[in-house]
Scaffold this motif. Structure first.
Motif, PDB file in Angstrom:
ATOM      1  N   GLU A  35      48.012 -27.770 -12.686  1.00 59.73           N
ATOM      2  CA  GLU A  35      48.726 -27.131 -13.503  1.00 59.73           C
ATOM      3  C   GLU A  35      49.569 -28.117 -14.301  1.00 59.73           C
ATOM      4  N   LEU A  36      50.057 -27.927 -15.414  1.00 60.89           N
ATOM      5  CA  LEU A  36      51.242 -28.498 -16.177  1.00 60.89           C
ATOM      6  C   LEU A  36      52.341 -27.603 -16.315  1.00 60.89           C
ATOM      7  N   LEU A 280      45.717 -36.883 -19.051  1.00 63.11           N
ATOM      8  CA  LEU A 280      45.636 -35.767 -18.075  1.00 63.11           C
ATOM      9  C   LEU A 280      44.811 -36.049 -17.026  1.00 63.11           C
ATOM     10  N   ASP A 281      43.747 -36.943 -16.868  1.00 65.36           N
ATOM     11  CA  ASP A 281      43.269 -37.364 -15.617  1.00 65.36           C
ATOM     12  C   ASP A 281      43.635 -38.255 -14.835  1.00 65.36           C
ATOM     13  N   CYS A 282      44.792 -38.770 -15.228  1.00 64.95           N
ATOM     14  CA  CYS A 282      45.802 -39.917 -14.561  1.00 64.95           C
ATOM     15  C   CYS A 282      46.777 -39.564 -13.504  1.00 64.95           C
ATOM     16  N   GLY A 283      46.678 -38.068 -13.351  1.00 65.37           N
ATOM     17  CA  GLY A 283      47.731 -37.346 -12.463  1.00 65.37           C
ATOM     18  C   GLY A 283      48.972 -36.851 -12.959  1.00 65.37           C
ATOM     19  N   ILE A 284      49.340 -36.822 -14.255  1.00 65.81           N
ATOM     20  CA  ILE A 284      50.534 -36.142 -14.639  1.00 65.81           C
ATOM     21  C   ILE A 284      50.456 -34.600 -14.277  1.00 65.81           C
ATOM     22  N   ARG A 308      52.989 -24.388 -28.887  1.00 73.17           N
ATOM     23  CA  ARG A 308      51.659 -24.408 -29.144  1.00 73.17           C
ATOM     24  C   ARG A 308      50.731 -25.422 -28.803  1.00 73.17           C
ATOM     25  N   GLU A 309      51.305 -26.633 -29.229  1.00 69.51           N
ATOM     26  CA  GLU A 309      50.589 -27.954 -28.946  1.00 69.51           C
ATOM     27  C   GLU A 309      50.631 -28.432 -27.402  1.00 69.51           C
ATOM     28  N   LEU A 310      51.513 -28.103 -26.748  1.00 72.64           N
ATOM     29  CA  LEU A 310      51.783 -28.102 -25.344  1.00 72.64           C
ATOM     30  C   LEU A 310      50.712 -27.088 -24.738  1.00 72.64           C
ATOM     31  N   GLU A 311      50.275 -25.922 -25.155  1.00 76.54           N
ATOM     32  CA  GLU A 311      49.466 -25.091 -24.710  1.00 76.54           C
ATOM     33  C   GLU A 311      47.955 -25.444 -24.927  1.00 76.54           C
ATOM     34  N   ALA A 312      48.065 -26.359 -26.133  1.00 72.14           N
ATOM     35  CA  ALA A 312      46.699 -26.605 -26.374  1.00 72.14           C
ATOM     36  C   ALA A 312      46.266 -27.995 -25.354  1.00 72.14           C
ATOM     37  N   ILE A 313      47.233 -28.805 -25.273  1.00 68.66           N
ATOM     38  CA  ILE A 313      47.074 -29.943 -23.985  1.00 68.66           C
ATOM     39  C   ILE A 313      46.696 -29.335 -22.729  1.00 68.66           C
ATOM     40  N   ALA A 314      47.193 -28.017 -22.339  1.00 69.40           N
ATOM     41  CA  ALA A 314      46.862 -27.594 -21.164  1.00 69.40           C
ATOM     42  C   ALA A 314      45.523 -27.098 -21.261  1.00 69.40           C
ATOM     43  N   GLU A 315      45.121 -26.474 -22.637  1.00 70.45           N
ATOM     44  CA  GLU A 315      43.864 -25.754 -22.783  1.00 70.45           C
ATOM     45  C   GLU A 315      42.768 -26.830 -22.503  1.00 70.45           C
ATOM     46  N   ASP A 316      42.958 -28.153 -23.269  1.00 71.60           N
ATOM     47  CA  ASP A 316      41.969 -29.009 -23.076  1.00 71.60           C
ATOM     48  C   ASP A 316      41.890 -29.641 -21.534  1.00 71.60           C
ATOM     49  N   ALA A 317      42.801 -29.316 -20.799  1.00 69.39           N
ATOM     50  CA  ALA A 317      42.660 -29.833 -19.428  1.00 69.39           C
ATOM     51  C   ALA A 317      41.994 -28.826 -18.486  1.00 69.39           C
ATOM     52  N   GLY A 318      41.987 -27.508 -19.085  1.00 69.95           N
ATOM     53  CA  GLY A 318      41.518 -26.524 -18.381  1.00 69.95           C
ATOM     54  C   GLY A 318      42.492 -25.958 -17.289  1.00 69.95           C
ATOM     55  N   VAL A 319      43.731 -26.054 -17.468  1.00 68.03           N
ATOM     56  CA  VAL A 319      44.853 -25.782 -16.344  1.00 68.03           C
ATOM     57  C   VAL A 319      45.885 -24.898 -17.233  1.00 68.03           C
ATOM     58  N   PRO A 320      46.617 -24.009 -16.239  1.00 70.15           N
ATOM     59  CA  PRO A 320      47.663 -23.369 -16.665  1.00 70.15           C
ATOM     60  C   PRO A 320      48.852 -24.281 -17.192  1.00 70.15           C
ATOM     61  N   LEU A 321      49.544 -23.809 -17.940  1.00 65.81           N
ATOM     62  CA  LEU A 321      50.849 -24.283 -18.334  1.00 65.81           C
ATOM     63  C   LEU A 321      52.259 -23.450 -18.026  1.00 65.81           C
ATOM     64  N   LEU A 336      65.006 -17.586  -4.975  1.00 63.81           N
ATOM     65  CA  LEU A 336      65.042 -18.049  -6.710  1.00 63.81           C
ATOM     66  C   LEU A 336      63.969 -18.804  -7.116  1.00 63.81           C
ATOM     67  N   ARG A 337      62.929 -19.076  -6.174  1.00 67.44           N
ATOM     68  CA  ARG A 337      61.801 -19.584  -6.679  1.00 67.44           C
ATOM     69  C   ARG A 337      60.884 -18.898  -7.735  1.00 67.44           C
ATOM     70  N   SER A 338      60.258 -19.419  -8.423  1.00 72.83           N
ATOM     71  CA  SER A 338      59.072 -18.956  -9.490  1.00 72.83           C
ATOM     72  C   SER A 338      57.954 -18.380  -8.314  1.00 72.83           C
ATOM     73  N   PRO A 339      57.426 -16.988  -8.756  1.00 74.67           N
ATOM     74  CA  PRO A 339      56.421 -16.658  -8.332  1.00 74.67           C
ATOM     75  C   PRO A 339      55.149 -17.457  -8.325  1.00 74.67           C
ATOM     76  N   ALA A 340      55.008 -18.361  -9.008  1.00 73.74           N
ATOM     77  CA  ALA A 340      53.933 -19.181  -9.266  1.00 73.74           C
ATOM     78  C   ALA A 340      53.898 -20.379  -8.096  1.00 73.74           C
ATOM     79  N   PHE A 341      55.292 -20.429  -7.377  1.00 70.05           N
ATOM     80  CA  PHE A 341      55.616 -21.681  -6.715  1.00 70.05           C
ATOM     81  C   PHE A 341      54.540 -21.800  -5.504  1.00 70.05           C
ATOM     82  N   HIS A 342      53.903 -22.758  -5.239  1.00 69.88           N
ATOM     83  CA  HIS A 342      52.867 -22.880  -3.978  1.00 69.88           C
ATOM     84  C   HIS A 342      53.074 -24.158  -3.353  1.00 69.88           C
TER      85      HIS A 342
END
Length: 374
Positions: A35-36, A280-284, A308-321, A336-342
């Motif tokens: 994810e990003l 995106l494939d370098c680990g960021i 919307r540009e950040l969303e497009a970057i994440a979409e290109d990577a196929g990962v959630p933003l 206080l952690r986000s429900p998405a925290f894993h």
């Protein structure tokens, strides 16, 4: 020996074998992140006075021209940012001004302050009153200076930039790598969640880049406090015309950062300065703080991308933003952690599970911001 390490009591010895191993890393050795994330912030250029005159920086102004925002101006910026849905008040700085900035010190004295750090504390209080979480970058700090403001910041930061002595740090007072590392150490000793990074293309060698990343890793292994590392290319501007590092350099050094650092540390590239899609494939896994309402005052020639540009970057990577706070979830209390925290909570040194990363003042502010806003 890292320049200035002995003078600032920094006990770091980077093994040549570790450097050699890191220099063998390529993008093929890392996996893309699942994810990003990004943070929505407002830039607050509290002062443009700086003791340094680095040849790549347009942020500092000479004595007589440097600005110092009033608390009323800080409040107006914060209020606008809060209305725009920002969560972070990013206090940008020149490093603690030196004695040349007489007008800045005269103004601080008139406002009842004997240092920029006590004034920063008041500015952070204003941000908290307006519903934003402060993240201050005041540059090199002694432990006492950092302690003055740590409890009114959700996180703090300073770019290490490099462990090398480079000509780009020109002028009568130059950045000293040992002093930068001392600031990172001070943050660790004070349990401050911290952001740092390297600046790529200012005259450092590949071995310098590897050494810098390994020095950051060693600091984190001692204190557990590094939340993210920025891989930032130098960019052309009115003071720097030597160019930026090429894509292959950025890809390689980004992959080196991902391999060198703990999985608990995010690797970030600023999307207005670096070709994020090609990294995106370098680990960021993070695209940094972006502002919907203020310029990047550090790099004013390079506009922030829209959401919307950040969303497009994440979409290109196929990962959630995912939008995050200026302090990462792993430093938050569980409630206080986000429900998405894993991830894994940042307990720091494994034998010390009771560290309090956030002051009561910041905890109260987080209860208002809360995980439901993300």
């Amino acid at each position: 020996m890292i320049p200035g390490a002995e003078a600032y009591d920094i006990d770091i010895a980077i093994d040549d074998t570790a450097i050699d191993g890191l220099l063998e890393v390529t993008p093929a050795d890392v996996d893309p992140a699942p994810e990003l994330s990004y943070c929505k912030n407002v830039f607050i250029p509290l002062t443009t006075a700086c003791r340094y005159t680095c040849t790549y920086c347009t942020y500092f102004d000479p004595p007589g021209d440097a600005s110092l925002l009033s608390l009323e101006e800080v409040r107006d910026i914060c209020r606008t940012g809060a209305d725009a849905g920002c969560t972070e008040a990013l206090f940008t700085f020149g490093d603690d001004p030196d004695e040349r900035y007489t007008e800045v010190y005269d103004q601080l004295e008139a406002w009842g302050h004997d240092s920029i750090h006590t004034y920063l504390r008041d500015a952070c209080e204003v941000a908290l009153e307006e519903g934003l979480l402060p993240h201050a970058n005041p540059g090199d700090q002694t432990r006492e200076q950092m302690a003055t403001v740590a409890d009114v910041n959700a996180s703090m930061g300073v770019m290490l930039e490099t462990t090398a002595d480079v000509a780009a740090h020109a002028g009568p007072r130059q950045k000293v790598p040992g002093q930068r590392l001392r600031t990172l150490q001070n943050a660790g000793e004070l349990d401050v969640a911290f952001t740092t990074g390297i600046l790529v293309g200012i005259g450092e060698s590949w071995r310098d880049r590897a050494e810098s990343l390994l020095a950051i890793r060693e600091m984190h292994e001692r204190y557990g406090h590094i939340q993210e590392v920025i891989v930032q290319p130098v960019a052309n501007n009115e003071r720097w015309t030597a160019g930026s590092p090429d894509l292959e350099t950025l890809r390689r050094v980004t992959a080196m950062a991902r391999v060198a650092l703990s999985d608990s540390i995010s690797v970030q590239v600023p999307p207005n300065l670096a070709p994020a899609r090609e990294l995106l494939d370098c680990g960021i896994d993070d695209l940094g703080g972006v502002s919907p309402i203020t310029d990047d005052h550090i790099n004013p020639d390079y506009a922030w991308p829209a959401l919307r540009e950040l969303e497009a970057i994440a979409e290109d990577a196929g990962v959630p933003l995912r939008e995050r706070l200026p302090v990462y979830d792993r430093y938050l209390p569980e409630s206080l952690r986000s429900p998405a925290f894993h991830g894994v909570p940042a307990a720091g040194v494994e034998s010390d599970d009771d560290r309090e990363w956030l002051s009561p003042r910041i905890r109260r502010a987080l209860e208002v911001v809360g995980p439901s806003t993300r």
